[in-house]
Design an enzyme around this catalytic site. Structure first.
Site, short mmCIF file in Angstrom:
data_model
loop_
_atom_site.label_atom_id
_atom_site.label_comp_id
_atom_site.label_asym_id
_atom_site.label_seq_id
_atom_site.Cartn_x
_atom_site.Cartn_y
_atom_site.Cartn_z
N THR A 1 36.05 53.31 45.99
CA THR A 1 37.45 53.12 46.33
C THR A 1 37.95 51.75 45.92
O THR A 1 37.16 50.79 45.83
CB THR A 1 37.65 53.29 47.85
OG1 THR A 1 38.98 52.92 48.22
CG2 THR A 1 36.69 52.39 48.63
N ASP A 2 39.25 51.62 45.70
CA ASP A 2 39.83 50.30 45.41
C ASP A 2 39.88 49.41 46.65
O ASP A 2 40.11 48.19 46.54
CB ASP A 2 41.22 50.44 44.80
CG ASP A 2 42.25 51.11 45.71
OD1 ASP A 2 41.87 51.60 46.79
OD2 ASP A 2 43.43 51.16 45.32
N GLU A 3 39.62 49.97 47.83
CA GLU A 3 39.68 49.17 49.04
C GLU A 3 38.59 48.12 49.12
O GLU A 3 38.67 47.18 49.91
CB GLU A 3 39.65 50.08 50.27
CG GLU A 3 40.86 51.00 50.34
CD GLU A 3 40.95 51.77 51.65
OE1 GLU A 3 40.69 51.17 52.72
OE2 GLU A 3 41.27 52.97 51.60
N TYR B 1 35.08 50.61 56.86
CA TYR B 1 35.00 51.58 55.78
C TYR B 1 34.83 50.89 54.43
O TYR B 1 33.90 51.18 53.68
CB TYR B 1 36.26 52.45 55.76
CG TYR B 1 36.45 53.18 54.44
CD1 TYR B 1 35.47 54.04 53.96
CD2 TYR B 1 37.60 52.99 53.67
CE1 TYR B 1 35.63 54.69 52.73
CE2 TYR B 1 37.76 53.63 52.46
CZ TYR B 1 36.77 54.48 52.00
OH TYR B 1 36.93 55.12 50.80
N LYS C 1 31.60 50.84 51.75
CA LYS C 1 31.70 51.29 50.36
C LYS C 1 31.34 50.15 49.39
O LYS C 1 30.71 50.39 48.35
CB LYS C 1 33.09 51.83 50.06
CG LYS C 1 33.39 53.16 50.72
CD LYS C 1 32.46 54.28 50.27
CE LYS C 1 32.69 54.72 48.85
NZ LYS C 1 31.83 55.87 48.46
#
Length: 346
Positions: A130-132, A155, A159
């Site tokens: 994810t870009d998060e 989260y 990741k």
């Protein structure tokens, strides 16, 4: 090729499974069927001779070894993950166990399998992230593949950790890997706890449509079927050890996205008052990142990929899909957390 897809009964994973089978790939779908897994997501390919389902948890190393040995895939696409930020605030341990320990198990199982087969050059381990992991942007700038990691939630931290493990297994053991980091997905079969389906379903039910803070958080919106197309392209043509950011080139503030959905519903399912009247601003999420934006130059320049669906077109398709598939989402209404405000226990 034969592809082992982890998390193939989930939202993004099922889109990958459906597209891969449609393109003639054999697919082994490995999914634990947790609260967000749904076999109806892949019902359209369930009887296809190219498709096989294995119910297993990526935290169960013995099961992974058995499945890899039995099916002998040419590639692994690792999508299985806990992915809801609000749930990670309430129950961070689930995210550590699945996203970090589970990814470690997948890497070790894949490495042992790859070595046992004589380290075939064509084998690939594709890790989907994810870009998060990059943290939060201000009003300007975009995430590139070289942006330093700065995760802000349990989260995104889990990741980020899994991304680092994948790179380490490539550098240390030579495992042939590719990585992708995507922006916010939306589209058909989206589990009804994320923003887009929450807006649609609350609007239809006449309930308040919750918007965090003032709705000024900005996201880059990627139609899930575009994402699946990009993932299969990276699997087949991505450079070993390379990461690719996948974005929709569709930035929008949350409040504007919500109002767009309400406007679509006004046209498709009109009622006495505009759906936007149901918008209700609620207490913001803890540590809510202000803005995400993807610079997709690498995947565009190296692999020739660009999204094909604008956010306006994608939202219209998505709203219509939920209107046409009431049986699917009604069957999920009693699952853990659906319809509840999560992320408040921190």
């Amino acid at each position: 090729m034969k592809i082992l897809v982890t998390g193939g009964a989930g939202f993004i994973g099922s889109a990958v499974v459906r597209l891969a089978v449609a393109r003639g790939h054999a697919v082994v779908n490995l999914d634990a069927l947790t609260y967000a897994g749904c076999l109806e997501n892949i019902a359209s390919v369930a009887a296809d001779p190219l498709y096989v389902f294995e119910q297993a948890d990526i935290r169960d190393r013995a099961a992974l070894d058995r499945i890899l040995a039995a099916h002998q895939p040419d590639a692994v696409m690792h999508l299985a993950a806990e992915s809801h930020v609000d749930r990670s605030i309430d129950c961070p341990g689930d995210f550590i166990e699945t996203n970090i320990t589970g990814t470690y198990n997948m890497l070790e199982a894949a490495r042992r399998y790859w070595v046992a087969r004589g380290k075939p050059e064509a084998f690939r381990f594709h890790h989907i992230s994810t870009d998060e992991v990059y943290g939060s942007l201000g009003a300007e700038g975009m995430f590139t593949e070289d942006t330093p990691y700065d995760p802000r939630s349990p989260y995104s931290a889990s990741k980020a950790s899994s991304d680092h493990l994948v790179r380490a297994w490539h550098e240390t053991y030579g495992l042939p890997v590719v990585l992708t980091n995507c922006s916010n997905n939306y589209g058909p079969f989206h589990f009804p706890e994320k923003l887009v389906p929450v807006v649609i379903l609350n609007a239809l039910a006449g309930k308040p449509i919750p918007v965090y803070g003032e709705g000024l958080n900005v996201r880059d919106w990627l139609y899930v079927e575009d994402h699946a197309d990009a993932l299969l392209l990276v699997l087949g043509k991505g450079a070993l050890g390379r990461s690719y950011n996948i974005g929709g080139e569709n930035e929008a503030r949350n409040i504007d996205l919500v109002k767009t959905i309400c406007g679509i519903l006004d046209q498709k399912r009109p009622k006495d008052a505009p759906y936007a009247d149901q918008i209700t601003f609620v207490q913001d999420r803890a540590g809510h990142d202000l803005r995400y934006a993807i610079d997709p130059s690498r995947i565009r320049d190296e692999l020739g990929w660009r999204p094909s669906v604008t956010v306006e077109e994608g939202l219209e398709r998505t709203v219509q899909w939920y209107l046409d598939n009431e049986d699917w989402w009604r069957a999920l209404q009693n699952r853990d957390g659906v319809g509840q405000r999560l992320g408040t226990k921190g």
